[in-house]
Design an enzyme around this catalytic site. Structure first.
Site, mmCIF file in Angstrom:
data_model
loop_
_atom_site.group_PDB
_atom_site.id
_atom_site.type_symbol
_atom_site.label_atom_id
_atom_site.label_comp_id
_atom_site.label_asym_id
_atom_site.label_seq_id
_atom_site.Cartn_x
_atom_site.Cartn_y
_atom_site.Cartn_z
ATOM 1 N N ASP A 33 0.979 -1.258 -0.116
ATOM 2 C CA ASP A 33 0.146 -0.003 -0.046
ATOM 3 C C ASP A 33 0.839 1.263 -0.091
ATOM 4 O O ASP A 33 2.114 1.039 0.427
ATOM 5 C CB ASP A 33 -0.693 0.029 1.274
ATOM 6 C CG ASP A 33 -2.164 0.939 0.950
ATOM 7 O OD1 ASP A 33 -3.240 0.568 1.690
ATOM 8 O OD2 ASP A 33 -1.990 1.577 0.036
HETATM 9 C C1 GLC Z 1 -4.476 4.069 -0.432
HETATM 10 C C2 GLC Z 1 -5.106 2.942 -0.248
HETATM 11 C C3 GLC Z 1 -5.092 1.909 -1.322
HETATM 12 C C4 GLC Z 1 -4.852 2.747 -2.647
HETATM 13 C C5 GLC Z 1 -3.761 3.213 -2.573
HETATM 14 C C6 GLC Z 1 -3.326 4.143 -3.955
HETATM 15 O O1 GLC Z 1 -3.605 4.425 0.861
HETATM 16 O O2 GLC Z 1 -5.306 2.282 1.113
HETATM 17 O O3 GLC Z 1 -6.409 1.052 -1.330
HETATM 18 O O4 GLC Z 1 -4.896 1.901 -3.760
HETATM 19 O O5 GLC Z 1 -3.310 4.224 -1.531
HETATM 20 O O6 GLC Z 1 -4.286 5.231 -3.814
#
Ligand code: GLC
Length: 734
Positions: free
Chosen positions: A266
């Site tokens: 993430d």
């Molecule tokens: C965010 C979310 C994830 C997302 C990523 C990119 O923090 O937790 O679900 O795909 O970052 O935006």
């Protein structure tokens, strides 16, 4: 000096060889070669530096390819319900493109509520076509974190409280996306069941809870969905961050489940180079960067899996085999997507996508209460229909965090109802105001709350019926990423407004637009209640079609609605159980999540998992099995009749739960092990047949760290919800 000379000679020799080899249509560029051969060949041509480049971001939503070999970069995009607008190279801001307004599909809670895997496949195909058309190689979704608490800000993005339902619904979605040559990225692996302290909270739970509740949907995504990438979650599990967690990523995911794809963090989820290198992470993506120059603090080249990783490889502290495994997985994903032979071209915002979005929305809407046959309200039945509530007009495709969308269009509930009933029969009053939407809407502070309230009551008084359209709205703390809800009740004074409306008009239907359960103090006073999710671009049309009876609702709840928050399992063991003490959290309810808790503790929920009404009625025949005794490697064939005993065609998501009365370990009262959506014409009867593998009756044996089916009696029941069992049958497992 000598070493340098040798290295130079090798490089030159390598290049000479390559050049000659390259002339013979190199394997990695040959579309007729199997992926594994192409991976091997490409890898053999790459020095360490190029392999390390593959393992980390080069921008907010892209990671390196191999420019020298003509191997493309990987471009990623959110989200699970639609393809996010283009984001700038190195910030969270929108790039301001004018060709990236997408189709918004319903949130995944709505998809789960359809209990229709075929529809999930259609959803995946449609959203995959839009991701492909927008030239994305990884779509950052679907999310399948289990619904443990109604406070979780991101439940709207996931598929409910039951691991079997989530498993069955996530597989076809992934297959639909990936047939477009776009990788799905199932997330957030794992135990990201709240937003409070999401970046570090350390989850502690039993092996049984981990394997029986929180992992099955991910396991199905890998073993049945063959998902090509998976996103590690921000939180920790037993002291290790999930983006580089040895148990989750090496032992379970890449070991037991034989995952051959790519683990992506993430954004900003990596915290240590050696752990990232050795504990199964493949691509580090990030939030804190100025990718334009490595001089900036924490530029992309300074990522854990960038220069620091290369340094550990050069000293031999991390073996090159670790790097080769990562690079192979990333190359494999590229050959499956950007370099996929005969890759489709996708499509963007087309009638097919709108009809898929509409179909999912219609089939996911759940009719919770319908006294006095309040619904359907055919056109022409009433002169004046009052539509009250901010959610009747507010956009619900924007907001909520990373799943936010810039849409080509969005039919609001009010627009849908006006189109359906005619504007002369609809009168609207906002009733209450919430936080500012992203669009330049009048700030609530400029609106006098009392005048909104009084105007709404007045409108209700002068109408034949009232459709109150409220709920949550994907603002912060109201179903949004980055924060959990602060209360179980409806916000912005909605409960008081509903009570006031009821005083002047008894004919009130409450239509909730939300992704979470809420308290319903008015549940006995209103004749009709509809759970309408964040329904996407076609939301208003879906609501109008259901309320007027053109569509017979068939959705069923993918999670329980407790009467009060304290009835919920996670909220029954004090702060350490939820939200934790800011460092640790203990899942003390163990495997008793959702209906498993309500059944076993004999607590009556407001509305049960798997519950949903129809405009017709169904009669279940007695459940039967093809045999009385089974060996562990067999499948149980279950059958029973289902009759549509009403006057209109409809669909019923029938459910089969199993239980093991005399298990050697604690087991829930019953667990969902099969379901099927059955479409029946008025008066029609069908024999429903389903299969349950005996091995799926197992519990996770902590002593042997494997699944165990004990010999003895098991009871199977057919049900229209977890709270409405129709009949039972016992079988013996040898
Ligand atoms: C965010 C979310 C994830 C997302 C990523 C990119 O923090 O937790 O679900 O795909 O970052 O935006």
């Amino acid at each position: 000096m000598k070493k340098l000379k040798t290295t130079l000679l090798c490089l030159i020799a390598g290049t000479v060889l390559q050049t000659s080899a390259q002339n013979m249509n190199p394997i990695y560029l040959d579309n007729n070669q199997p992926v594994e051969k192409r991976v091997e060949d490409a890898l053999s041509r790459m020095p360490m530096e190029e392999k390390v480049e593959l393992c980390h971001a080069q921008s907010k939503f892209s990671s390196h390819g191999v420019p020298r070999l003509g191997i493309p970069e990987i471009w990623m995009s959110d989200g699970p319900h639609g393809v996010r607008e283009e984001i700038l190279w190195d910030s969270w801001s929108a790039a301001g493109w004018t060709n990236d307004s997408c189709t918004a599909y319903p949130a995944l809670t709505c998809l789960a509520a359809t209990f229709n895997p075929e529809l999930s496949h259609a959803y995946g195909v449609a959203i995959g076509e839009e991701a492909r058309y927008r030239r994305k190689d990884i779509l950052l979704g679907p999310g399948v974190n289990i619904y443990r608490t109604p406070m979780n800000g991101r439940n709207f993005e996931y598929m409910g409280e039951d691991p079997y339902l989530a498993s069955q619904m996530v597989v076809p979605y992934i297959q639909g996306v990936q047939q477009n040559g776009v990788s799905a990225c199932v997330k957030h692996f794992a135990l990201n069941n709240q937003e409070e302290w999401r970046g570090h909270i350390n989850v502690n739970l039993s092996d049984r809870a981990l394997h029986e509740i929180y992992l099955p949907a991910f396991k199905a995504a890998v073993e049945e969905g063959h998902v090509w990438s998976i996103m590690g979650s921000y939180n920790q599990l037993r002291g290790e961050h999930c983006c580089h967690n040895d148990l989750l990523l090496n032992k379970i995911l890449k070991g037991n489940w034989k995952f051959d794809g790519v683990v992506v963090t993430d954004w900003g989820g990596a915290h240590d180079t050696k752990q990232a290198a050795l504990n199964g992470l493949d691509i580090e993506m990030g939030s804190y960067t100025n990718g334009l120059s490595s001089k900036a603090k924490f530029g992309y080249e300074d990522y854990y899996l960038a220069k620091p990783f290369l340094a550990l490889l050069k000293t031999g502290e991390v073996p090159v085999s670790v790097l080769n495994d990562k690079a192979s997985r990333i190359l494999r994903l590229i050959f499956r997507t950007a370099m996929m032979p005969n890759r489709p071209y996708g499509r963007f915002v087309c009638p097919d996508h709108s009809s898929t979005a509409l179909k999912v929305a219609e089939e996911g809407i759940v009719l919770l209460k319908n006294d006095r046959q309040f619904f359907p309200v055919p056109t022409g039945k009433y002169q004046k229909i009052a539509v009250i509530g901010e959610n009747a007009t507010r956009s619900v495709t924007e907001g909520g965090g990373s799943s936010t969308l810039k849409v080509k269009y969005e039919v609001s509930p009010l627009e849908g109802l006006v189109a359906r009933y005619g504007k002369e029969h609809i009168v609207y009053s906002m009733g209450y105001a919430s936080g500012p939407s992203l669009y330049d809407r009048e700030e609530p502070s400029k609106m006098n709350t009392d005048s909104l309230f009084n105007a709404a009551v007045e409108t209700a008084k002068n109408a034949d019926v009232v459709c109150f359209i409220g709920g949550l709205n994907k603002n912060h703390f109201q179903d949004a990423e980055g924060g959990d809800r602060k209360s179980y009740g409806l916000p912005f004074g909605q409960d008081k407004l509903i009570e006031a409306i009821l005083k002047v008009n008894k004919n009130v239907a409450v239509i909730l637009i939300s992704g979470n359960a809420v308290a319903m103090p008015w549940v006995k006073d209103v004749p009709a209640i509809v759970q309408a999710w964040y329904l996407g671009s076609e939301g208003g049309n879906a609501i109008a079609n259901v309320l007027c009876g053109e569509t017979n609702p068939s959705g069923k709840l993918p999670f329980s609605f407790p009467v009060k928050l304290e009835d919920n399992a996670a909220h029954s063991f004090g702060k350490l159980s939820y939200p934790g003490d800011s460092i640790n959290e203990y899942y003390k309810e163990d495997i008793l999540v959702g209906y498993r808790w309500f059944d076993t503790k004999k607590i009556k929920p407001q509305f049960a998992f798997g519950y949903g009404l129809s405009y017709t009625t169904f009669e279940y025949g007695k459940i039967a099995t093809d045999k009385k005794t089974y060996s562990p490697d067999e499948a149980i064939r279950v059958s029973f009749t289902l009759k549509n005993t009403g006057k209109v065609d409809g669909a019923e998501a029938v459910q089969v739960y199993t239980s093991q009365p005399k298990a050697s370990v604690m087991r829930p009262e019953k667990e969902l092990k099969a379901f099927k959506k059955v479409f029946l014409k008025a008066g029609e009867t069908q024999t429903v047949e389903m299969e349950i593998k005996v091995k799926d009756l197992a519990f996770y044996n902590e002593a042997t760290q494997s699944w165990t089916v004990e010999p003895g009696e098991f009871v199977l029941c057919n049900a229209s919800s977890s709270a409405d069992v129709k009949s039972k049958v016992a079988i013996q497992v040898q």
